[in-house]
Scaffold this motif. Structure first.
Motif, mmCIF file in Angstrom:
data_model
loop_
_atom_site.group_PDB
_atom_site.id
_atom_site.type_symbol
_atom_site.label_atom_id
_atom_site.label_comp_id
_atom_site.label_asym_id
_atom_site.label_seq_id
_atom_site.Cartn_x
_atom_site.Cartn_y
_atom_site.Cartn_z
ATOM 1 N N SER A 36 52.430 43.482 44.463
ATOM 2 C CA SER A 36 51.152 43.964 43.560
ATOM 3 C C SER A 36 50.046 42.941 43.580
ATOM 4 N N ARG A 37 50.462 41.671 43.347
ATOM 5 C CA ARG A 37 49.592 40.572 42.970
ATOM 6 C C ARG A 37 48.737 40.449 44.380
ATOM 7 N N LEU A 38 49.441 40.463 45.507
ATOM 8 C CA LEU A 38 48.851 40.173 46.915
ATOM 9 C C LEU A 38 48.021 41.508 47.455
ATOM 10 N N LEU A 39 48.451 42.560 47.213
ATOM 11 C CA LEU A 39 47.724 43.666 47.308
ATOM 12 C C LEU A 39 46.332 43.877 46.809
ATOM 13 N N LEU A 40 46.528 43.579 45.120
ATOM 14 C CA LEU A 40 45.133 43.725 44.585
ATOM 15 C C LEU A 40 44.181 42.495 44.898
ATOM 16 N N LEU A 41 44.831 41.408 45.219
ATOM 17 C CA LEU A 41 44.173 40.093 45.735
ATOM 18 C C LEU A 41 43.148 40.358 46.551
ATOM 19 N N THR A 42 44.182 41.176 47.819
ATOM 20 C CA THR A 42 43.514 41.335 49.147
ATOM 21 C C THR A 42 42.308 42.376 48.915
ATOM 22 N N ILE B 183 40.646 38.308 41.452
ATOM 23 C CA ILE B 183 40.756 37.544 42.448
ATOM 24 C C ILE B 183 41.661 36.130 42.101
ATOM 25 N N VAL B 184 40.692 35.451 41.064
ATOM 26 C CA VAL B 184 40.976 34.094 40.708
ATOM 27 C C VAL B 184 42.247 34.030 40.040
ATOM 28 N N LEU B 185 42.566 34.982 39.084
ATOM 29 C CA LEU B 185 43.679 35.032 38.096
ATOM 30 C C LEU B 185 45.043 35.403 39.310
ATOM 31 N N ALA B 186 44.769 36.472 39.955
ATOM 32 C CA ALA B 186 45.892 36.671 41.092
ATOM 33 C C ALA B 186 46.093 35.612 41.826
ATOM 34 N N ALA B 187 45.580 34.780 42.183
ATOM 35 C CA ALA B 187 45.817 33.523 43.226
ATOM 36 C C ALA B 187 46.528 32.436 42.489
ATOM 37 N N VAL B 188 46.193 32.463 41.056
ATOM 38 C CA VAL B 188 47.074 31.142 40.285
ATOM 39 C C VAL B 188 48.546 31.545 40.261
ATOM 40 N N PRO B 189 49.160 30.929 41.021
ATOM 41 C CA PRO B 189 50.747 31.171 40.906
ATOM 42 C C PRO B 189 51.346 30.723 39.350
ATOM 43 N N LEU B 190 50.783 31.430 38.425
ATOM 44 C CA LEU B 190 51.335 31.309 36.986
ATOM 45 C C LEU B 190 51.644 32.598 36.479
ATOM 46 N N ALA C 61 48.583 34.245 34.451
ATOM 47 C CA ALA C 61 47.559 34.505 35.026
ATOM 48 C C ALA C 61 47.822 35.862 35.723
ATOM 49 N N GLY C 62 48.976 36.105 36.298
ATOM 50 C CA GLY C 62 49.256 37.516 37.109
ATOM 51 C C GLY C 62 49.146 38.629 35.949
ATOM 52 N N SER C 63 49.895 38.332 34.710
ATOM 53 C CA SER C 63 49.688 39.214 33.864
ATOM 54 C C SER C 63 48.276 39.619 33.353
ATOM 55 N N VAL C 64 47.437 38.658 33.178
ATOM 56 C CA VAL C 64 46.117 38.867 33.020
ATOM 57 C C VAL C 64 45.121 39.540 34.005
ATOM 58 N N PHE D 64 46.670 41.809 36.155
ATOM 59 C CA PHE D 64 46.927 42.950 36.264
ATOM 60 C C PHE D 64 46.305 43.846 34.992
ATOM 61 N N VAL D 65 46.105 43.201 33.981
ATOM 62 C CA VAL D 65 45.541 44.246 32.871
ATOM 63 C C VAL D 65 44.054 44.109 33.231
ATOM 64 N N ILE D 66 43.273 43.386 33.586
ATOM 65 C CA ILE D 66 42.084 43.345 33.994
ATOM 66 C C ILE D 66 41.858 44.617 35.323
ATOM 67 N N ALA D 67 42.764 44.288 36.281
ATOM 68 C CA ALA D 67 42.593 45.272 37.239
ATOM 69 C C ALA D 67 43.167 46.832 36.920
ATOM 70 N N ALA D 68 43.961 46.824 35.821
ATOM 71 C CA ALA D 68 44.362 48.256 35.480
ATOM 72 C C ALA D 68 42.979 48.609 34.727
ATOM 73 N N GLY D 69 42.383 48.059 34.007
ATOM 74 C CA GLY D 69 41.190 48.485 33.138
ATOM 75 C C GLY D 69 40.171 48.665 34.032
ATOM 76 N N LEU D 70 39.785 48.013 34.967
ATOM 77 C CA LEU D 70 38.508 48.204 35.874
ATOM 78 C C LEU D 70 38.953 49.469 36.659
ATOM 79 N N LEU D 71 40.192 49.546 37.159
ATOM 80 C CA LEU D 71 40.368 50.644 38.227
ATOM 81 C C LEU D 71 40.501 52.073 37.399
#
Length: 174
Positions: free
Chosen positions: A8-14, A63-70, A73-76, A78-85
């Protein structure tokens, strides 16, 4: 479940990287994106520029948060992506319901008007963001090889999402 997070992280980042680049690659691309936002008539003319900037900023944050391997960061991301989408899904659904013909500028210059397929795409992306969020809350060991495979799978799916209009036109009879 961690592999769902990785895919999911790589899909949304891309997908968001391609979307953002298509919007900010030139003054003309940005102007066309702003104009498509205005044509949707979901917000007043005074808010159109702010909504366009907020959309681009949210895409950049994902993009930035999904690229950070923590994990956090991924959780944040996903929350931003879900809100925007989620917001975009509602906006597109309103445009479709009104029967307006607004060109989709999600991934650059397209002549395809917003339609039900865009609502479906965005709703699926909300589900993917929420599944990624759920996956980011689970801990456990990772198999490096499997992680790479699901990461590549996610990135390829992100590329396919960016070509959604083309895929729909191939699958729907003229």
């Amino acid at each position: 479940m961690q592999y769902v997070e990785v895919a999911s992280r790589l899909l949304l980042l891309t997908m968001f990287a391609l979307a953002l680049v298509s919007k900010i690659s030139s003054r003309r691309a940005w102007a066309e994106f702003v104009e498509s936002t205005r044509a949707m008539a979901v917000v007043g003319d005074a808010q159109v520029a702010a909504v366009a900037v907020a959309t681009a900023a949210a895409e950049g944050a994902v993009i930035v948060l999904a690229a950070v391997p923590l994990r956090w960061a991924g959780s944040v991301a996903f929350v931003i992506a879900a809100g925007l989408l989620g917001s975009l899904t509602v906006a597109v659904a309103l445009v479709v319901r009104r029967g307006k013909s607004v060109t989709c500028r999600c991934f650059g210059a397209s002549q395809t008007p917003l339609g039900v397929s865009h609502v479906v795409r965005n709703a699926l992306l909300v589900v993917i963001a929420l599944l990624g969020l759920a996956g980011s809350l689970v801990t456990g060991p990772f198999d490096l090889f499997l992680t790479v495979i699901v990461g590549v799978f996610g990135a390829v799916l992100g590329l396919l999402v960016a070509r959604w209009d083309d895929l729909v036109s191939l699958l729907v009879a003229p």
